[in-house]
Design a protein around this motif. Structure first.
Motif, PDB file in Angstrom:
ATOM      1  N   PHE A  21      10.284  -2.938  13.949  1.00 44.63           N
ATOM      2  CA  PHE A  21       9.675  -4.239  14.196  1.00 44.63           C
ATOM      3  C   PHE A  21      10.310  -4.914  15.400  1.00 44.63           C
ATOM      4  O   PHE A  21       9.625  -5.489  16.246  1.00 44.63           O
ATOM      5  CB  PHE A  21       9.792  -5.120  12.952  1.00 44.63           C
ATOM      6  CG  PHE A  21       9.205  -6.489  13.134  1.00 44.63           C
ATOM      7  CD1 PHE A  21       7.828  -6.668  13.160  1.00 44.63           C
ATOM      8  CD2 PHE A  21      10.030  -7.607  13.286  1.00 44.63           C
ATOM      9  CE1 PHE A  21       7.286  -7.928  13.337  1.00 44.63           C
ATOM     10  CE2 PHE A  21       9.487  -8.863  13.458  1.00 44.63           C
ATOM     11  CZ  PHE A  21       8.107  -9.031  13.487  1.00 44.63           C
ATOM     12  N   ASP A  22      11.626  -4.831  15.501  1.00 45.37           N
ATOM     13  CA  ASP A  22      12.336  -5.426  16.634  1.00 45.37           C
ATOM     14  C   ASP A  22      11.900  -4.773  17.946  1.00 45.37           C
ATOM     15  O   ASP A  22      11.676  -5.459  18.946  1.00 45.37           O
ATOM     16  CB  ASP A  22      13.845  -5.290  16.434  1.00 45.37           C
ATOM     17  CG  ASP A  22      14.633  -5.988  17.530  1.00 45.37           C
ATOM     18  OD1 ASP A  22      14.326  -7.162  17.819  1.00 45.37           O
ATOM     19  OD2 ASP A  22      15.556  -5.349  18.081  1.00 45.37           O
ATOM     20  N   ALA A  23      11.744  -3.453  17.944  1.00 44.61           N
ATOM     21  CA  ALA A  23      11.300  -2.744  19.148  1.00 44.61           C
ATOM     22  C   ALA A  23       9.870  -3.155  19.518  1.00 44.61           C
ATOM     23  O   ALA A  23       9.555  -3.346  20.704  1.00 44.61           O
ATOM     24  CB  ALA A  23      11.375  -1.240  18.929  1.00 44.61           C
ATOM     25  N   SER A  24       9.018  -3.328  18.513  1.00 44.13           N
ATOM     26  CA  SER A  24       7.632  -3.736  18.770  1.00 44.13           C
ATOM     27  C   SER A  24       7.570  -5.144  19.351  1.00 44.13           C
ATOM     28  O   SER A  24       6.809  -5.411  20.286  1.00 44.13           O
ATOM     29  CB  SER A  24       6.811  -3.673  17.490  1.00 44.13           C
ATOM     30  OG  SER A  24       6.736  -2.364  17.008  1.00 44.13           O
ATOM     31  N   VAL A  25       8.350  -6.045  18.805  1.00 38.12           N
ATOM     32  CA  VAL A  25       8.376  -7.425  19.306  1.00 38.12           C
ATOM     33  C   VAL A  25       8.892  -7.451  20.744  1.00 38.12           C
ATOM     34  O   VAL A  25       8.351  -8.165  21.599  1.00 38.12           O
ATOM     35  CB  VAL A  25       9.226  -8.328  18.385  1.00 38.12           C
ATOM     36  CG1 VAL A  25       9.501  -9.680  19.020  1.00 38.12           C
ATOM     37  CG2 VAL A  25       8.534  -8.507  17.048  1.00 38.12           C
ATOM     38  N   VAL A  28       6.046  -6.267  22.983  1.00 37.90           N
ATOM     39  CA  VAL A  28       5.035  -7.313  23.152  1.00 37.90           C
ATOM     40  C   VAL A  28       5.547  -8.391  24.098  1.00 37.90           C
ATOM     41  O   VAL A  28       4.815  -8.898  24.960  1.00 37.90           O
ATOM     42  CB  VAL A  28       4.645  -7.918  21.783  1.00 37.90           C
ATOM     43  CG1 VAL A  28       3.835  -9.182  21.937  1.00 37.90           C
ATOM     44  CG2 VAL A  28       3.887  -6.902  20.950  1.00 37.90           C
ATOM     45  N   LYS A  29       6.813  -8.734  23.967  1.00 38.73           N
ATOM     46  CA  LYS A  29       7.410  -9.767  24.821  1.00 38.73           C
ATOM     47  C   LYS A  29       7.362  -9.351  26.285  1.00 38.73           C
ATOM     48  O   LYS A  29       6.979 -10.151  27.150  1.00 38.73           O
ATOM     49  CB  LYS A  29       8.848 -10.033  24.391  1.00 38.73           C
ATOM     50  CG  LYS A  29       9.528 -11.114  25.194  1.00 38.73           C
ATOM     51  CD  LYS A  29      10.961 -11.330  24.734  1.00 38.73           C
ATOM     52  CE  LYS A  29      11.636 -12.365  25.624  1.00 38.73           C
ATOM     53  NZ  LYS A  29      13.035 -12.535  25.284  1.00 38.73           N
ATOM     54  N   THR A  30       7.717  -8.107  26.593  1.00 38.55           N
ATOM     55  CA  THR A  30       7.699  -7.655  27.994  1.00 38.55           C
ATOM     56  C   THR A  30       6.274  -7.619  28.542  1.00 38.55           C
ATOM     57  O   THR A  30       6.046  -7.992  29.692  1.00 38.55           O
ATOM     58  CB  THR A  30       8.356  -6.274  28.146  1.00 38.55           C
ATOM     59  OG1 THR A  30       7.705  -5.338  27.289  1.00 38.55           O
ATOM     60  CG2 THR A  30       9.833  -6.324  27.819  1.00 38.55           C
ATOM     61  N   MET A  31       5.314  -7.206  27.713  1.00 36.23           N
ATOM     62  CA  MET A  31       3.920  -7.186  28.173  1.00 36.23           C
ATOM     63  C   MET A  31       3.408  -8.592  28.453  1.00 36.23           C
ATOM     64  O   MET A  31       2.725  -8.828  29.455  1.00 36.23           O
ATOM     65  CB  MET A  31       3.036  -6.498  27.142  1.00 36.23           C
ATOM     66  CG  MET A  31       3.147  -5.010  27.120  1.00 36.23           C
ATOM     67  SD  MET A  31       1.938  -4.348  25.975  1.00 36.23           S
ATOM     68  CE  MET A  31       2.715  -2.817  25.545  1.00 36.23           C
ATOM     69  N   LEU A  32       3.741  -9.525  27.567  1.00 35.07           N
ATOM     70  CA  LEU A  32       3.302 -10.906  27.770  1.00 35.07           C
ATOM     71  C   LEU A  32       3.962 -11.520  28.996  1.00 35.07           C
ATOM     72  O   LEU A  32       3.332 -12.269  29.746  1.00 35.07           O
ATOM     73  CB  LEU A  32       3.601 -11.746  26.527  1.00 35.07           C
ATOM     74  CG  LEU A  32       2.671 -11.533  25.340  1.00 35.07           C
ATOM     75  CD1 LEU A  32       3.157 -12.317  24.132  1.00 35.07           C
ATOM     76  CD2 LEU A  32       1.251 -11.929  25.695  1.00 35.07           C
ATOM     77  N   GLU A  33       5.220 -11.198  29.235  1.00 39.40           N
ATOM     78  CA  GLU A  33       5.903 -11.703  30.427  1.00 39.40           C
ATOM     79  C   GLU A  33       5.239 -11.184  31.691  1.00 39.40           C
ATOM     80  O   GLU A  33       5.081 -11.923  32.669  1.00 39.40           O
ATOM     81  CB  GLU A  33       7.381 -11.323  30.390  1.00 39.40           C
ATOM     82  CG  GLU A  33       8.198 -12.129  29.414  1.00 39.40           C
ATOM     83  CD  GLU A  33       9.628 -11.627  29.271  1.00 39.40           C
ATOM     84  OE1 GLU A  33       9.951 -10.529  29.794  1.00 39.40           O
ATOM     85  OE2 GLU A  33      10.433 -12.324  28.625  1.00 39.40           O
ATOM     86  N   GLN A  34       4.830  -9.909  31.683  1.00 37.01           N
ATOM     87  CA  GLN A  34       4.135  -9.354  32.844  1.00 37.01           C
ATOM     88  C   GLN A  34       2.791 -10.041  33.054  1.00 37.01           C
ATOM     89  O   GLN A  34       2.414 -10.358  34.176  1.00 37.01           O
ATOM     90  CB  GLN A  34       3.915  -7.848  32.662  1.00 37.01           C
ATOM     91  CG  GLN A  34       5.145  -7.017  32.814  1.00 37.01           C
ATOM     92  CD  GLN A  34       4.866  -5.546  32.546  1.00 37.01           C
ATOM     93  OE1 GLN A  34       3.801  -5.177  32.077  1.00 37.01           O
ATOM     94  NE2 GLN A  34       5.852  -4.704  32.839  1.00 37.01           N
ATOM     95  N   THR A  62      -5.073 -11.190  21.031  1.00 46.59           N
ATOM     96  CA  THR A  62      -3.615 -11.054  20.971  1.00 46.59           C
ATOM     97  C   THR A  62      -2.953 -12.368  20.566  1.00 46.59           C
ATOM     98  O   THR A  62      -2.085 -12.394  19.680  1.00 46.59           O
ATOM     99  CB  THR A  62      -3.064 -10.582  22.331  1.00 46.59           C
ATOM    100  OG1 THR A  62      -3.679  -9.341  22.672  1.00 46.59           O
ATOM    101  CG2 THR A  62      -1.565 -10.409  22.300  1.00 46.59           C
ATOM    102  N   LEU A  63      -3.372 -13.443  21.201  1.00 43.00           N
ATOM    103  CA  LEU A  63      -2.774 -14.742  20.867  1.00 43.00           C
ATOM    104  C   LEU A  63      -3.073 -15.148  19.425  1.00 43.00           C
ATOM    105  O   LEU A  63      -2.195 -15.657  18.718  1.00 43.00           O
ATOM    106  CB  LEU A  63      -3.284 -15.806  21.834  1.00 43.00           C
ATOM    107  CG  LEU A  63      -2.737 -15.696  23.260  1.00 43.00           C
ATOM    108  CD1 LEU A  63      -3.428 -16.689  24.173  1.00 43.00           C
ATOM    109  CD2 LEU A  63      -1.237 -15.902  23.267  1.00 43.00           C
TER     110      LEU A  63
END
Length: 155
Positions: A21-25, A28-34, A62-63
């Motif tokens: 779960f931590d890896a998935s979050v 997602v965080k890196t994709m959203l930052e991009q 997604t949101l």
């Protein structure tokens, strides 16, 4: 999970799930930052209308999915919240866009090519030989006939 002592606080059975779960979050965080770092106009002008619709739907879905997860972490049942109807609405639009893109990809019939395929599939070489023989026979008969015989046949 960064610290080894933090993983000891959780039961061993869920440690792997929490790590996943931590890896998935983080992903997602890196994709959203991009996505957030790029100006939307630069991104949209490179895409066609169908791809723009796909991007908008993906962003909205997604949101809303992230908000669904937030509600779960806050102890709110998202099935009783308005977010459920919003996700269903977005899914219907996603299905419409998928139907449109599938129609574009669908094969189109070339009538000329289809008629050539049928004509060649139904081709019978013996039939063609009999037609050419009869045509050549008529031509050869007329060559050997004298002009007087032709006149007699006409009258």
């Amino acid at each position: 999970m960064a610290a080894g002592s933090r993983t000891e606080d959780f039961p061993h059975e869920i440690e792997e799930q929490l790590t996943s779960f931590d890896a998935s979050v983080s992903s997602v965080k890196t994709m959203l930052e991009q996505l957030i770092s790029m100006p939307r106009n630069d991104l949209v002008e490179k895409l066609g209308p169908l791809d723009q619709a796909k991007l908008d739907l993906m962003s909205a879905y997604t949101l809303n999915s992230l908000f669904w997860m937030y509600l779960v972490t806050q102890g709110v049942n998202p099935r009783e919240h308005g977010i459920k109807q919003e996700l269903e609405r977005i899914r219907t639009y996603m299905n419409r866009v998928k139907e449109i893109s599938d129609k574009k990809k669908a094969a189109r019939l070339d009538k000329g090519a289809a008629s050539r395929f049928l004509r060649n599939a139904l081709y019978d070489p013996e039939e063609k030989e009999s037609k050419t023989r009869s045509a050549s026979k008529k031509g050869s008969d007329s060559v050997f006939e004298s002009p007087q015989l032709k006149k007699q046949k006409r009258s």
